[in-house]
Enzyme design. Structure first.
Site, mmCIF file in Angstrom:
data_model
loop_
_atom_site.group_PDB
_atom_site.id
_atom_site.type_symbol
_atom_site.label_atom_id
_atom_site.label_comp_id
_atom_site.label_asym_id
_atom_site.label_seq_id
_atom_site.Cartn_x
_atom_site.Cartn_y
_atom_site.Cartn_z
ATOM 1 N N GLU A 165 25.079 -103.377 -98.743
ATOM 2 C CA GLU A 165 25.719 -104.955 -99.696
ATOM 3 C C GLU A 165 25.032 -105.710 -99.123
ATOM 4 O OE1 GLU A 165 29.006 -103.959 -100.144
ATOM 5 O OE2 GLU A 165 30.135 -105.430 -99.814
ATOM 6 N N ASN A 166 24.732 -106.012 -97.625
ATOM 7 C CA ASN A 166 24.270 -107.294 -97.139
ATOM 8 C C ASN A 166 22.241 -106.764 -97.473
ATOM 9 O OD1 ASN A 166 24.893 -104.137 -95.511
ATOM 10 N ND2 ASN A 166 23.600 -105.675 -93.329
#
Lengths: 235, 218
Positions: free
Chosen positions: B47-48
């Site tokens: 998700e980064n």
């Protein structure tokens, strides 16, 4: 400074005008892609009462964590704050106000802030403590909550390369929150590893156009790694 | 007895399908990547801002600018792409991720999940978990069935602050594979060597038990 040249020559100049009780939006995820020298400059200046908007708050002795011991941060808006003992102490004792915000909502709050959108609806957080006090509305039979945009007096950003006009290129997952942060500051300050002449970057490859950038400085970076995880060579 | 962390991951991996984009949470879910069935391709979303997460780097490959959502150094798989956090959660919120696997403290019969905070004790934050559970249709929660003190984590009502409401349909614990529908837990499979009685005893919320409960196959 002439024309579109955004380059400043010192970190002092880069953060000039930052005063007590301002809101600062910072790029970075964990310790990856954080504007480490701009944070150090805020620490050196000793500015107090700041509201920080950042996904995380660094570790005890690096990143935004360095602003904690002398109480420079009044409030932080973040999604995950679990890596920092002093942070936890200040939060538990009530010295530090913490507004936990889902990561995607935080990114969108910055994006909306920079794009002139005052608020948006999202299903994230419906039925949880995050929804408390927020307007709810149904669309197509599903519940959504209204989340407000965030803008900052300053945004501090780390990019890989820039040209002097402030066109930015990020590198790998050090991009993270930096492009959104760059759009959401009244004054956006960017530190990079390399500054080149205008025209040297391929316009098709620019991640953040220079229109968002007010000040630009070249620095050197420690780039500390939080979880050094490897596999053996030869696998 | 029950499943080890690795076995939980191994059982989850059986749910992977060819061509899936998958988000794996921190902890046991991360281990799922080690058990992708032979002959299928999946792409891991971090998700980064990374789609196509590869294995951990060798000492020589380490790059401080390339980490996963757990802040661990990683590499990129062939065909990977990089993007910012808003784009990452557009993927998640927009329902483009095929499978999400994440941990929890508690799950209840209405599909509510609590995973981010124990008031007065542990306040680390939700990270991307609230976005993931709200945005994904296909979610598997992995956790131990009960606490060390034998308190069930599969409840009539979650006692901790919620991460998401009515969004969990599948739970894989060290004892059982459970589905949630119509306000009840449904026992689908049991871990090898674990009896139905043990599972019933450690499930506080209403549990529907079919006549035959197959043992998990590995």
């Amino acid at each position: 400074m002439a024309g579109f040249n955004k380059v400043v020559n010192s970190y002092e100049e880069a953060m000039a005008g930052l005063t007590d009780n301002m809101t600062v939006i910072a790029g970075g995820f964990g310790l990856c892609g954080i504007p480490e020298n701009l944070i150090a400059e805020i620490n050196r200046k000793g500015t107090k009462g700041l509201t920080l908007v950042s996904n995380n708050c660094g570790v005890d002795d690096f990143g935004l964590g360095v602003l904690l011991p002398n109480r420079q941060i009044k409030k932080i808006i973040a999604s995950y704050v679990g890596e920092n003992a002093e942070f936890e102490r200040q939060m538990m004792s009530g010295e530090l106000e913490v507004e936990l915000t889902p990561q995607g909502t935080l990114a969108e709050k910055m994006r909306a802030g920079g794009a002139g959108i005052p608020a948006f609806f999202t299903a994230t957080g419906v039925g949880t403590p995050v929804a408390e006090g927020k307007d709810e509305r149904q669309f197509n039979g599903r519940d959504y909550i209204l989340e407000e945009a965030i803008t900052g007096d300053f945004a501090i950003v780390k990019a890989w390369k820039a040209d002097k006009y402030g066109n930015l290129v990020f590198r790998k997952t050090a991009r993270n929150f930096n492009p959104m942060a760059a759009t959401a500051g009244k004054i956006t300050v960017v530190e990079v590893e390399e500054i080149v002449e205008p025209g040297e970057l391929d316009p098709d490859q620019i991640h953040t156009p220079g229109i968002y950038v007010n000040r630009l400085i070249q620095g050197t970076f420690e780039k500390r790694i939080e979880q050094r995880t490897t596999r053996p060579s030869g696998e | 007895m029950g499943l080890s962390r690795e076995q939980i991951a191994q059982r989850v991996a059986q749910e992977l399908q060819d061509g899936y984009y998958v988000n794996l949470g921190i902890g046991i879910p991360t281990l799922v990547a080690n058990y992708v069935p032979k002959g299928i391709e999946v792409m891991l979303q971090s998700e980064n801002g990374l789609l196509g997460m590869g294995q951990f780097p060798t000492e020589e490959e380490i790059d401080a600018d390339l980490i996963n959502a757990g802040k661990q150094t990683v590499t990129m798989a062939t065909g990977a792409s990089i993007f910012d956090s808003a784009e990452s959660f557009a993927m998640v919120r927009g329902g483009h991720v095929d499978l999400t696997v994440l941990g929890a403290f508690e799950v209840d019969v209405n599909g509510n999940i609590a995973s981010y905070m124990i008031p007065g004790k542990l306040i680390k934050g939700m990270g991307g978990a609230m976005d993931l559970v709200a945005g994904a249709d296909n979610i598997i929660v992995t956790m131990t069935h009960a606490s060390k003190h034998g308190e069930s984590k599969l409840l009539t009502n979650c006692s901790l602050p919620l991460t998401g409401k009515g969004c969990i349909k599948k739970v894989l614990t060290d004892l059982a594979f459970i589905e949630i529908k119509n306000g009840k837990f449904h026992l689908i499979e049991r871990a090898p060597g674990v009896t139905v009685e043990e599972i019933i005893k450690l499930t506080q919320g209403e549990l529907v038990v079919p006549a035959v409960v197959p043992e998990m196959q590995f």
